[in-house]
Motif scaffolding. Structure first.
Motif, PDB file in Angstrom:
ATOM      1  N   ILE A 282       0.853  -1.195   0.000  1.00  0.00           N
ATOM      2  CA  ILE A 282       0.000   0.000   0.000  1.00  0.00           C
ATOM      3  C   ILE A 282       0.887   1.242   0.000  1.00  0.00           C
ATOM      4  N   ILE A 283       0.519   2.230  -0.805  1.00  0.00           N
ATOM      5  CA  ILE A 283       1.281   3.495  -0.857  1.00  0.00           C
ATOM      6  C   ILE A 283       0.512   4.515  -0.028  1.00  0.00           C
ATOM      7  N   PRO A 284       1.095   4.956   1.068  1.00  0.00           N
ATOM      8  CA  PRO A 284       0.334   5.775   2.038  1.00  0.00           C
ATOM      9  C   PRO A 284       0.203   7.256   1.678  1.00  0.00           C
ATOM     10  N   ILE A 285       0.263   7.585   0.410  1.00  0.00           N
ATOM     11  CA  ILE A 285       0.027   8.972  -0.008  1.00  0.00           C
ATOM     12  C   ILE A 285      -0.924   8.933  -1.199  1.00  0.00           C
ATOM     13  N   PRO A 286      -1.620  10.047  -1.483  1.00  0.00           N
ATOM     14  CA  PRO A 286      -2.516  10.052  -2.650  1.00  0.00           C
ATOM     15  C   PRO A 286      -1.705   9.836  -3.930  1.00  0.00           C
ATOM     16  N   TRP A 287      -2.160   8.921  -4.768  1.00  0.00           N
ATOM     17  CA  TRP A 287      -1.466   8.714  -6.044  1.00  0.00           C
ATOM     18  C   TRP A 287      -2.452   8.287  -7.106  1.00  0.00           C
ATOM     19  N   GLU A 288      -2.040   8.411  -8.358  1.00  0.00           N
ATOM     20  CA  GLU A 288      -2.953   8.119  -9.466  1.00  0.00           C
ATOM     21  C   GLU A 288      -2.224   7.348 -10.563  1.00  0.00           C
ATOM     22  N   LYS A 289      -2.860   6.276 -11.003  1.00  0.00           N
ATOM     23  CA  LYS A 289      -2.341   5.489 -12.125  1.00  0.00           C
ATOM     24  C   LYS A 289      -3.027   6.030 -13.369  1.00  0.00           C
ATOM     25  N   CYS A 290      -2.256   6.530 -14.349  1.00  0.00           N
ATOM     26  CA  CYS A 290      -2.909   6.965 -15.582  1.00  0.00           C
ATOM     27  C   CYS A 290      -2.405   6.078 -16.727  1.00  0.00           C
ATOM     28  N   LEU A 291      -3.347   5.591 -17.529  1.00  0.00           N
ATOM     29  CA  LEU A 291      -2.991   4.660 -18.605  1.00  0.00           C
ATOM     30  C   LEU A 291      -4.002   4.742 -19.720  1.00  0.00           C
ATOM     31  N   ASN A 292      -3.685   4.042 -20.817  1.00  0.00           N
ATOM     32  CA  ASN A 292      -4.494   4.121 -22.024  1.00  0.00           C
ATOM     33  C   ASN A 292      -5.431   2.945 -22.208  1.00  0.00           C
ATOM     34  N   LEU A 293      -6.689   3.237 -22.551  1.00  0.00           N
ATOM     35  CA  LEU A 293      -7.608   2.153 -22.922  1.00  0.00           C
ATOM     36  C   LEU A 293      -7.120   1.522 -24.224  1.00  0.00           C
ATOM     37  N   ASN A 294      -6.713   2.369 -25.163  1.00  0.00           N
ATOM     38  CA  ASN A 294      -6.120   1.880 -26.413  1.00  0.00           C
ATOM     39  C   ASN A 294      -4.611   2.088 -26.303  1.00  0.00           C
ATOM     40  N   GLY A 295      -3.894   1.013 -26.109  1.00  0.00           N
ATOM     41  CA  GLY A 295      -2.453   1.070 -25.801  1.00  0.00           C
ATOM     42  C   GLY A 295      -1.595   1.684 -26.878  1.00  0.00           C
ATOM     43  N   SER A 296      -2.135   1.964 -28.080  1.00  0.00           N
ATOM     44  CA  SER A 296      -1.302   2.482 -29.181  1.00  0.00           C
ATOM     45  C   SER A 296      -0.797   3.885 -28.905  1.00  0.00           C
ATOM     46  N   SER A 297      -1.656   4.770 -28.395  1.00  0.00           N
ATOM     47  CA  SER A 297      -1.216   6.139 -28.058  1.00  0.00           C
ATOM     48  C   SER A 297      -2.309   6.824 -27.251  1.00  0.00           C
ATOM     49  N   TRP A 298      -1.983   7.956 -26.671  1.00  0.00           N
ATOM     50  CA  TRP A 298      -2.969   8.694 -25.886  1.00  0.00           C
ATOM     51  C   TRP A 298      -3.967   9.372 -26.810  1.00  0.00           C
ATOM     52  N   GLY A 299      -3.438   9.944 -27.901  1.00  0.00           N
ATOM     53  CA  GLY A 299      -4.330  10.558 -28.878  1.00  0.00           C
ATOM     54  C   GLY A 299      -4.931   9.490 -29.794  1.00  0.00           C
ATOM     55  N   TYR A 300      -5.993   9.847 -30.519  1.00  0.00           N
ATOM     56  CA  TYR A 300      -6.683   8.912 -31.415  1.00  0.00           C
ATOM     57  C   TYR A 300      -5.688   8.245 -32.360  1.00  0.00           C
ATOM     58  N   ASN A 301      -5.868   6.926 -32.552  1.00  0.00           N
ATOM     59  CA  ASN A 301      -4.924   6.181 -33.390  1.00  0.00           C
ATOM     60  C   ASN A 301      -5.669   5.089 -34.125  1.00  0.00           C
ATOM     61  N   THR A 302      -5.448   4.994 -35.440  1.00  0.00           N
ATOM     62  CA  THR A 302      -6.152   3.947 -36.196  1.00  0.00           C
ATOM     63  C   THR A 302      -5.674   2.571 -35.759  1.00  0.00           C
ATOM     64  N   THR A 303      -4.461   2.510 -35.197  1.00  0.00           N
ATOM     65  CA  THR A 303      -3.983   1.218 -34.687  1.00  0.00           C
ATOM     66  C   THR A 303      -4.667   0.958 -33.357  1.00  0.00           C
ATOM     67  N   GLN A 304      -5.424  -0.096 -33.303  1.00  0.00           N
ATOM     68  CA  GLN A 304      -6.193  -0.383 -32.092  1.00  0.00           C
ATOM     69  C   GLN A 304      -5.562  -1.512 -31.292  1.00  0.00           C
ATOM     70  N   ASN A 305      -5.382  -1.286 -29.975  1.00  0.00           N
ATOM     71  CA  ASN A 305      -4.928  -2.381 -29.093  1.00  0.00           C
ATOM     72  C   ASN A 305      -5.606  -2.141 -27.751  1.00  0.00           C
ATOM     73  N   LEU A 306      -6.906  -2.583 -27.764  1.00  0.00           N
ATOM     74  CA  LEU A 306      -7.793  -2.256 -26.652  1.00  0.00           C
ATOM     75  C   LEU A 306      -7.504  -3.130 -25.432  1.00  0.00           C
ATOM     76  N   MET A 307      -7.519  -2.534 -24.255  1.00  0.00           N
ATOM     77  CA  MET A 307      -7.362  -3.322 -23.033  1.00  0.00           C
ATOM     78  C   MET A 307      -8.568  -4.262 -22.879  1.00  0.00           C
ATOM     79  N   SER A 308      -8.321  -5.470 -22.358  1.00  0.00           N
ATOM     80  CA  SER A 308      -9.438  -6.397 -22.110  1.00  0.00           C
ATOM     81  C   SER A 308     -10.152  -5.966 -20.834  1.00  0.00           C
ATOM     82  N   LEU A 309     -11.389  -6.428 -20.660  1.00  0.00           N
ATOM     83  CA  LEU A 309     -12.140  -6.095 -19.448  1.00  0.00           C
ATOM     84  C   LEU A 309     -11.393  -6.627 -18.229  1.00  0.00           C
ATOM     85  N   LYS A 310     -10.873  -7.846 -18.337  1.00  0.00           N
ATOM     86  CA  LYS A 310     -10.115  -8.444 -17.222  1.00  0.00           C
ATOM     87  C   LYS A 310      -8.932  -7.561 -16.853  1.00  0.00           C
TER      88      LYS A 310
END
Ligand code: FHN
Length: 448
Positions: A282-310
């Motif tokens: 456990i990390i005892p300070i406020p923190w945030e994990k930021c990541l991409n639903l589509n792993g190709s890039s943060w901005g729109y990308n025709t290359t799709q690599n979607l995270m699974s629900l799991k």
């Protein structure tokens, strides 16, 4: 290694986790919180000054949210090769600026974004108002050469539409802002081209003031790209951006705004960026994990690599069981439309949270330390929730250590009771195979 990761590493290594591992009661957690918010002020995290960071009590609402939507949208959606297209493809600024003539998103409706976020179980949003390419998504008088969505073909103030939609949907509104702007040669040589670098700094102060003054209450300010000439950390660039001055101005307009750690000033929370698995104590300070639903890039990308629900659920519970929030990014297309496959995946997450949200929202991590790749826990009042991401092969039992509290009863959250055995070493939870959920098995325990 990205600045955020290096910081977290130094943080992990600096804090004597072992001591607190086994029995973390609420008051101890309170005192830890008091003590360890200090952890945010580790050397290398940037400069700080009294009154510029929020006290723990003003961070509780943020720590209750747990799950938010990050939005990278702008001119870079047109080439659809990601938000670093201008730099990666070495496109001259004047050439790249022509994209603004094509940027007329007719189907953009921020209320649709807000609905997708709500249906996904998200409680806050953070939208990119200006990325490294310099294009401002609002009516920005401070924009260098009026490179903004009001003065160009779109002739719309997307930040206004977004912040209004957020509030209408009852979501907290966050704004992402990139101090760096690739249009300024001074960014790449601030000491060699001080006048030009000063123009960039002037734009940053002017634009941050506009965003903090003209769009009502803003709940989160998410700086990104404080590093100069693509070198070093945000903290290394504090001499240039003077973030104590910048954020003193911010707090004049938005006294309780939550500020991330990327202005060169210590943040009100820490960030962990990217898709790497969340592990460790456990990390005892406020923190945030930021990541991409589509792993190709943060901005729109025709290359799709979607995270699974799991993968999304696993990342969410692993983050929350360690005291973090998760900010999941989407990249709408040039028309401002979120790809249907992304909307569908987010809806599935929302369905899971409708059922198990009580084990997530407004909880705090513990009292049990997580076991990587196996389980973690959250607590709220006299409830403890266990998230089992994966049972060790062939096993259907969990041995929980002593925590100075007694587990009096337990069940699958929203389901059938489970068998609980007590012995010297602690509490044993015995599940039947049909009680195991391949997505994530969530248990509700009563403790006293
Ligand atoms: O360079 C940016 C990147 O484009 C993206 O915005 C991410 C989001 O957190 N931050 C920077 C890379 O660390």
């Amino acid at each position: 290694m990205k600045p955020g990761i290096k910081l977290l590493m130094s943080l992990f290594l600096s804090l004597p986790f072992g001591v607190y591992a086994q029995n973390m009661g609420a008051d101890e957690r309170k005192s830890m919180e008091k003590a360890n918010y200090a952890g945010l002020k580790n050397p290398g995290n940037g400069v700080s000054a009294a009154g510029l960071n929020l006290p723990p009590e003003k961070m509780q609402w943020w720590e209750d949210q747990k799950f938010g939507m990050f939005i990278h949208w702008g001119l870079y959606a047109i080439p659809a090769t990601g938000e670093w297209t201008m730099f990666n493809q070495k496109i001259p600024a004047d050439e790249y600026a022509k994209l603004a003539d094509q940027f007329k998103p007719k189907n953009f409706d921020a209320n649709v974004w807000a609905k997708v976020a709500k249906d996904a179980g998200m409680k806050y949003m953070v939208m990119v108002s200006r990325h490294h390419d310099g294009f401002a998504m609002w009516n920005s008088a401070a924009s260098y050469r009026h490179f903004d969505s009001w003065e160009t073909a779109a002739h719309r103030d997307f930040v206004k539409e977004y912040t209004n939609a957020c509030r209408k949907a009852g979501l907290k509104a966050g704004i992402y802002y990139s101090p760096l702007d690739w249009r300024f040669p001074g960014y790449f040589d601030p000491k060699g081209l001080p006048e030009n670098a000063a123009l960039m700094k002037k734009q940053t102060y002017g634009q941050v003031e506009e965003l903090m003054k003209n769009y009502g209450k803003i709940d989160i300010l998410w700086y990104d790209g404080g590093w100069l000439a693509h070198k070093g950390s945000d903290a290394d660039a504090a001499w240039f951006w003077e973030p104590l001055k910048l954020n003193a101005m911010v707090r004049k307009y938005q006294p309780d705004i939550v500020i991330n750690p990327r202005s060169g000033m210590v943040g009100d929370f820490e960030t962990n960026e990217g898709g790497a698995a969340v592990k460790g104590p456990i990390i005892p300070i406020p923190w945030e994990k930021c990541l991409n639903l589509n792993g190709s890039s943060w901005g729109y990308n025709t290359t799709q690599n979607l995270m699974s629900l799991k993968d999304i659920i696993t990342m969410l519970v692993n983050t929350v069981d360690r005291g973090g929030n998760m900010l999941l990014n989407i990249g709408p297309d040039p028309d401002g439309v979120i790809p249907p496959a992304h909307v569908a995946r987010l809806k599935e997450v929302g369905t899971w949270l409708k059922k198990y949200g009580e084990s997530i929202y407004a909880t705090r991590p513990g009292p049990f330390q997580p076991v990587d790749g196996f389980y973690g826990a959250t607590q709220k009042g006299n409830k403890v929730y266990i998230h089992i991401v994966k049972m060790p092969d062939g096993s259907s039992e969990i041995n929980l250590p002593q925590i100075g509290k007694t587990v009096t009863s337990g069940k699958v959250l929203g389901g059938m009771p489970i068998k609980i055995l007590h012995d010297q070493s602690g509490t044993r939870l015995v599940l039947t195979t049909d009680q195991l959920d391949p997505l994530c098995t969530t248990l509700e325990l009563n403790v006293k």
